[in-house]
Design a protein around this motif. Sequence first.
Motif, PDB file in Angstrom:
ATOM      1  N   GLU A  44     -26.346 -48.039 -14.449  1.00 40.13           N
ATOM      2  CA  GLU A  44     -26.477 -48.171 -15.905  1.00 40.13           C
ATOM      3  C   GLU A  44     -26.586 -49.629 -16.279  1.00 40.13           C
ATOM      4  N   SER A  45     -27.521 -49.949 -17.159  1.00 37.04           N
ATOM      5  CA  SER A  45     -27.672 -51.323 -17.605  1.00 37.04           C
ATOM      6  C   SER A  45     -26.521 -51.685 -18.505  1.00 37.04           C
ATOM      7  N   PRO A  46     -26.121 -52.970 -18.532  1.00 36.22           N
ATOM      8  CA  PRO A  46     -24.974 -53.365 -19.330  1.00 36.22           C
ATOM      9  C   PRO A  46     -25.219 -53.275 -20.817  1.00 36.22           C
ATOM     10  N   GLY A  47     -26.437 -53.375 -21.257  1.00 34.98           N
ATOM     11  CA  GLY A  47     -26.699 -53.343 -22.692  1.00 34.98           C
ATOM     12  C   GLY A  47     -26.825 -51.939 -23.209  1.00 34.98           C
ATOM     13  N   GLY A  48     -26.532 -51.728 -24.498  1.00 35.23           N
ATOM     14  CA  GLY A  48     -26.663 -50.403 -25.093  1.00 35.23           C
ATOM     15  C   GLY A  48     -28.032 -50.215 -25.692  1.00 35.23           C
ATOM     16  N   HIS A  49     -28.364 -48.964 -26.007  1.00 34.72           N
ATOM     17  CA  HIS A  49     -29.625 -48.639 -26.662  1.00 34.72           C
ATOM     18  C   HIS A  49     -29.299 -47.939 -27.964  1.00 34.72           C
ATOM     19  N   GLY A  50     -30.191 -48.054 -28.902  1.00 33.32           N
ATOM     20  CA  GLY A  50     -29.982 -47.373 -30.175  1.00 33.32           C
ATOM     21  C   GLY A  50     -30.281 -48.334 -31.292  1.00 33.32           C
ATOM     22  N   PHE A  84     -22.046 -53.231 -44.088  1.00 32.45           N
ATOM     23  CA  PHE A  84     -23.296 -52.830 -43.459  1.00 32.45           C
ATOM     24  C   PHE A  84     -23.303 -51.322 -43.230  1.00 32.45           C
ATOM     25  N   THR A  85     -24.477 -50.730 -43.355  1.00 33.34           N
ATOM     26  CA  THR A  85     -24.696 -49.371 -42.872  1.00 33.34           C
ATOM     27  C   THR A  85     -25.407 -49.467 -41.530  1.00 33.34           C
ATOM     28  N   VAL A  86     -24.857 -48.785 -40.530  1.00 33.90           N
ATOM     29  CA  VAL A  86     -25.346 -48.892 -39.163  1.00 33.90           C
ATOM     30  C   VAL A  86     -25.652 -47.501 -38.625  1.00 33.90           C
ATOM     31  N   THR A  87     -26.725 -47.387 -37.859  1.00 29.95           N
ATOM     32  CA  THR A  87     -27.069 -46.126 -37.209  1.00 29.95           C
ATOM     33  C   THR A  87     -26.825 -46.234 -35.714  1.00 29.95           C
ATOM     34  N   ALA A  88     -25.986 -45.363 -35.192  1.00 31.43           N
ATOM     35  CA  ALA A  88     -25.717 -45.332 -33.752  1.00 31.43           C
ATOM     36  C   ALA A  88     -26.728 -44.427 -33.076  1.00 31.43           C
ATOM     37  N   GLY A  89     -27.376 -44.946 -32.035  1.00 29.89           N
ATOM     38  CA  GLY A  89     -28.334 -44.153 -31.284  1.00 29.89           C
ATOM     39  C   GLY A  89     -27.649 -43.362 -30.180  1.00 29.89           C
ATOM     40  N   GLN A  90     -28.333 -42.335 -29.707  1.00 23.89           N
ATOM     41  CA  GLN A  90     -27.819 -41.533 -28.609  1.00 23.89           C
ATOM     42  C   GLN A  90     -28.083 -42.261 -27.300  1.00 23.89           C
ATOM     43  N   ALA A  91     -27.105 -42.274 -26.411  1.00 25.90           N
ATOM     44  CA  ALA A  91     -27.283 -42.929 -25.125  1.00 25.90           C
ATOM     45  C   ALA A  91     -28.373 -42.227 -24.322  1.00 25.90           C
ATOM     46  N   ALA A  92     -29.182 -43.019 -23.646  1.00 26.52           N
ATOM     47  CA  ALA A  92     -30.243 -42.450 -22.811  1.00 26.52           C
ATOM     48  C   ALA A  92     -29.635 -41.746 -21.604  1.00 26.52           C
ATOM     49  N   PRO A  93     -30.208 -40.612 -21.187  1.00 31.55           N
ATOM     50  CA  PRO A  93     -29.674 -39.912 -20.012  1.00 31.55           C
ATOM     51  C   PRO A  93     -29.717 -40.807 -18.782  1.00 31.55           C
ATOM     52  N   ALA A  94     -28.663 -40.708 -17.979  1.00 31.10           N
ATOM     53  CA  ALA A  94     -28.600 -41.526 -16.770  1.00 31.10           C
ATOM     54  C   ALA A  94     -29.663 -41.074 -15.772  1.00 31.10           C
ATOM     55  N   THR A  95     -30.302 -42.038 -15.135  1.00 34.21           N
ATOM     56  CA  THR A  95     -31.307 -41.730 -14.116  1.00 34.21           C
ATOM     57  C   THR A  95     -30.628 -41.619 -12.758  1.00 34.21           C
ATOM     58  N   THR A 132     -24.319 -47.651 -29.746  1.00 29.31           N
ATOM     59  CA  THR A 132     -24.755 -46.535 -28.914  1.00 29.31           C
ATOM     60  C   THR A 132     -23.618 -45.541 -28.785  1.00 29.31           C
ATOM     61  N   ALA A 133     -23.887 -44.292 -29.070  1.00 27.62           N
ATOM     62  CA  ALA A 133     -22.853 -43.264 -29.042  1.00 27.62           C
ATOM     63  C   ALA A 133     -22.253 -43.121 -27.648  1.00 27.62           C
ATOM     64  N   GLY A 134     -20.939 -42.986 -27.603  1.00 28.42           N
ATOM     65  CA  GLY A 134     -20.272 -42.677 -26.358  1.00 28.42           C
ATOM     66  C   GLY A 134     -19.885 -43.854 -25.498  1.00 28.42           C
ATOM     67  N   ARG A 135     -20.159 -45.070 -25.953  1.00 34.39           N
ATOM     68  CA  ARG A 135     -19.732 -46.220 -25.167  1.00 34.39           C
ATOM     69  C   ARG A 135     -19.534 -47.429 -26.069  1.00 34.39           C
ATOM     70  N   SER A 136     -18.836 -48.431 -25.527  1.00 37.43           N
ATOM     71  CA  SER A 136     -18.554 -49.633 -26.290  1.00 37.43           C
ATOM     72  C   SER A 136     -19.813 -50.484 -26.428  1.00 37.43           C
ATOM     73  N   SER A 137     -20.067 -50.956 -27.638  1.00 38.09           N
ATOM     74  CA  SER A 137     -21.225 -51.800 -27.911  1.00 38.09           C
ATOM     75  C   SER A 137     -20.746 -53.136 -28.464  1.00 38.09           C
ATOM     76  N   MET A 138     -21.460 -54.202 -28.145  1.00 36.31           N
ATOM     77  CA  MET A 138     -21.142 -55.518 -28.672  1.00 36.31           C
ATOM     78  C   MET A 138     -21.974 -55.775 -29.927  1.00 36.31           C
ATOM     79  N   LEU A 139     -21.273 -56.040 -31.039  1.00 31.63           N
ATOM     80  CA  LEU A 139     -21.935 -56.404 -32.279  1.00 31.63           C
ATOM     81  C   LEU A 139     -21.549 -57.838 -32.631  1.00 31.63           C
ATOM     82  N   THR A 140     -22.526 -58.633 -33.030  1.00 33.45           N
ATOM     83  CA  THR A 140     -22.284 -60.017 -33.423  1.00 33.45           C
ATOM     84  C   THR A 140     -22.704 -60.200 -34.873  1.00 33.45           C
ATOM     85  N   LEU A 141     -21.788 -60.731 -35.681  1.00 30.89           N
ATOM     86  CA  LEU A 141     -22.077 -60.981 -37.081  1.00 30.89           C
ATOM     87  C   LEU A 141     -22.090 -62.488 -37.304  1.00 30.89           C
TER      88      LEU A 141
END
Length: 319
Positions: A300-306, A284-295, A194-203
């Motif tokens: 903010e939920s701990p998990g990322g989106h994208g 791997f080729t990976v696509t980073a999604g745009q972070a959802a606007p904060a409500t 997710t763009a703009g924040r740290s994301s956890m990736l597991t391989l």
Amino acid sequence: MNAPARFGAYVLGLAVVFGGALGAGRAVGPLGAPAEAEHAAAPGRTAAPIAADTPGGLQVSENGYTLTPVGAAIEPGETTDYRFTVTGPDGRPVTAYQVQHEKKLHFIVVSRDLATFRHLHPVEAGGGVWSVPLTLPAAGAYRAFADFAPEGGEALTLGADLFVPGAYTPGPLPAASRTATVDGYTVTLGGDLTAGRSSMLTLSVRKDGRPVTDLQPYLGAYGHLVALRAGDLAYLHVHPDGEPGDGTTKPGPDVAFHVEAPSAGSYRLFLDFRHGGEVRTAAFTVTAGQAAPATPGASESPGGHGGSGGSGGSGGHGH
């Protein structure tokens, strides 16, 4: 006008053209850099410092340190003793480095189309010169990264272009997929960028359909990850999650990383892992999604989106 005068005017013209081009390049800055990134200083004005959130590897020089190639020309398919130095703020080659991930300096070479990847460890040849055998398979444009921390200084990633002569047709970026295969191993990617924040990736590593639970340490970890942004090859910030011997990190099948993507778009990930005494690379080729606007009023939920994915085959590198 006589011949010496004409020649002098020609040289002066070249100097003007080259100087103008250099100034324009500095004014534009690296692709993807924010507006406050470093640019050429006009008379009476001090150049602005490089923004702290600018990804690594986009500059050949940063904080007074410069990556300077001193090796011979590179020919496709031939091994070259490639040499380079890192000069410090005093203009002299740096000779004192901190050991990071079991090495004083990590050297990454990748083709501009992200099809070729090399993770190398040069040796010190003396006098601040680094030497490494380098073989590049085909003609084209490549990017070299020096990842290091000078003694008493902060960690840096400097980048410089390499050019291998010959006919060159860049290939397309491999399609996104969540699995990569290499030498009978299958590596599966879990998690999303997710763009703009740290994301956890597991391989997760499997061989012949069975989980690999005896991965061997490589550079102080059970895996090493390099993440690059497609388009400008920005070197992303990557952190490993745990390390061998910490009492909690298992030797497979899962290897986890925190990855910070600065923008939405496509990225290429290269995972090095060791098993059976040999280091292999899954890409791997990976696509980073745009972070959802904060409500407003919502946490903010701990998990990322994208979306993310990979195909077979970090600034940041990490473990």
